[in-house]
Design an enzyme around this catalytic site. Structure first.
Site, PDB file in Angstrom:
ATOM      1  N   SER A 109      20.951 103.515  19.238  1.00  0.00           N
ATOM      2  CA  SER A 109      20.517 104.246  18.054  1.00  0.00           C
ATOM      3  C   SER A 109      21.722 104.824  17.300  1.00  0.00           C
ATOM      4  CB  SER A 109      19.539 105.338  18.516  1.00  0.00           C
ATOM      5  OG  SER A 109      18.841 105.887  17.439  1.00  0.00           O
ATOM      6  N   ASP A 143      11.600  96.976  16.562  1.00  0.00           N
ATOM      7  CA  ASP A 143      12.357  98.223  16.345  1.00  0.00           C
ATOM      8  C   ASP A 143      12.755  98.367  14.867  1.00  0.00           C
ATOM      9  OD1 ASP A 143      14.107 100.356  16.291  1.00  0.00           O
ATOM     10  OD2 ASP A 143      15.411  99.620  17.897  1.00  0.00           O
ATOM     11  N   ASP A 198       9.248 100.394  19.760  1.00  0.00           N
ATOM     12  CA  ASP A 198      10.197  99.423  20.309  1.00  0.00           C
ATOM     13  C   ASP A 198      11.625  99.968  20.327  1.00  0.00           C
ATOM     14  OD1 ASP A 198       8.142  97.735  20.692  1.00  0.00           O
ATOM     15  OD2 ASP A 198       8.791  96.164  19.304  1.00  0.00           O
ATOM     16  N   HIS A 199      11.858 101.067  19.603  1.00  0.00           N
ATOM     17  CA  HIS A 199      13.189 101.668  19.581  1.00  0.00           C
ATOM     18  C   HIS A 199      13.521 102.334  20.919  1.00  0.00           C
ATOM     19  CE1 HIS A 199      16.790 103.235  17.745  1.00  0.00           C
ATOM     20  NE2 HIS A 199      16.437 104.487  17.929  1.00  0.00           N
TER      21      HIS A 199
END
Ligand code: NAG
Ligand code: NAG
Length: 350
Positions: free
Chosen positions: A175, A231, A291-292
């Site tokens: 991230s 994501d 999905d992240h």
């Protein structure tokens, strides 16, 4: 739920930006030097997950619940915490990989949803030093460059090299941590004069424009950006295909991990950085936040998102108590750099 309403606003904005498919900008890269190693990815995702842990004592001693499996033989060399800016990183040596590992955690402070929503509007507002036309987002850059991270990480890498010699250097993060890992890998590559610094990020956002991507690919050719399924974060800030020189542009190389008919595919994407057949082929409206938070089956969330500062400050306090009362046993030096807590400390403990 508010969370989903916000995501659909983001998705609609993206839809506007992506309505037209123009020509692809080609980022130069050496095709032949590309290797994707699934086991390495499985190992690095565990480091990128472990750096989220808030119990500093367990990280320092490498006994945290995520500090096992493929990362068991890790030797922690430096633990870095910036309470004020909610940053955390570590540097150490993975003996099974014969490599120095640098892992940086994401910094989404109070609400990941708001952080993702804001990603849509990030400006390309900083010219990357000594790279003609290369522009990046100043916030991403300064989180690495203008905080404790840069100094603490580079000095830890230098020290590890004094002990272990010229072994590989691998930088990783998830991230926002992936965005900072990008600048870290570039910094190390330039300052050490090496073209073999490795970068592997998980679900990172775009950080700069096409000129930056192209330059970056020359300095850090050994780069992989893993993207999990739908994501949404790697789709932000937006890439506008009919304005490829003006907008954000990913550097290569994406590896898109997605499920098709029950099988998981790890699709190796082209060297453009914006392969239209990889995650960009998804319908914008199908993008998700869920999905992240898992990559290769590994949990990529902090133990507690909502109270980053408080939890970190508390764990710093407890950690300092543990250090002071010698509860922590280590058979080698570990540097500890903590800023912005009840007191600043930079020290080496045995
Ligand atoms: C990056 O950090 C260095 C000091 O570590 C500083 O001299 C330099 O100005 C910073 N770069 C930018 C663009 O802020
Ligand atoms: C999925 O995997 C199974 C077993 O390995 C195989 O038989 C099947 O053809 C695969 N399906 C696709 C769509 O690749």
């Amino acid at each position: 739920m508010g969370r989903w309403r916000r995501v659909s606003v983001v998705a609609l904005v993206l839809l506007l930006f992506s309505a037209c498919h123009g020509r692809e900008l080609f980022v130069k890269n050496h095709e032949q030097s590309f290797i994707y190693d699934h086991t390495l990815a499985k190992t690095l995702v565990e480091y990128a997950s472990a750096v989220y842990m808030t119990d500093l004592t367990a990280l320092y001693t490498w006994t945290c619940s995520r500090c096992n499996d493929l990362t068991q033989d890790f030797e922690m060399r430096s633990l870095i915490v910036d309470v004020e800016n909610c940053l955390q990183a570590f540097v150490g040596v993975a003996h099974n990989l014969n490599a120095i590992i640098v892992a940086i955690r994401g910094t989404q402070e109070n609400s990941v949803q708001n952080w993702i929503k804001d990603l849509v509007w990030k400006q390309l507002d900083l010219s990357y030093p000594n790279m003609p036309n290369a522009k990046v987002h100043s916030g991403f850059f300064s989180s690495y460059n203008n905080t404790i991270l840069r100094l603490a990480i580079t000095s830890a890498v230098h020290k590890a090299r004094e002990t272990y010699g010229d072994i590989n250097i691998i930088v990783t993060g998830h991230s926002m941590g992936g965005a900072m890992a990008t600048f870290c890998a570039l910094d190390l590559a330039i300052n050490l004069g090496r073209d073999d610094v490795q970068l592997m990020t998980f679900g990172q956002p775009r950080v700069g424009n096409a000129a930056f991507a192209s330059c970056f690919a020359k300095y850090v050719p050994n780069t992989i950006r893993l993207v999990h399924g739908h994501d949404i974060v790697p789709h932000l800030p937006p890439y506008i295909s009919f304005l490829p020189h003006l907008t954000y542009h990913h550097f290569p190389r994406e590896v898109w991990v997605h499920d098709s008919e029950g099988n998981t595919t790890e699709q190796i994407c082209d060297a453009s950085g914006e392969d239209p057949n990889c995650c960009r082929c998804l319908s914008i409206l199908s993008l998700s936040i869920q999905d992240h938070f898992t990559y290769l089956g590994v949990d990529m969330e902090a133990d507690d998102w909502s109270t980053c500062r408080i939890i970190t400050a508390q764990s710093v306090e407890r950690f300092q108590k543990d250090l002071a009362s010698n509860i922590i046993m280590k058979n080698h030096d570990v540097d500890v750099s903590i800023v912005g807590g009840s007191e600043d400390r930079r020290n080496s403990f045995r």
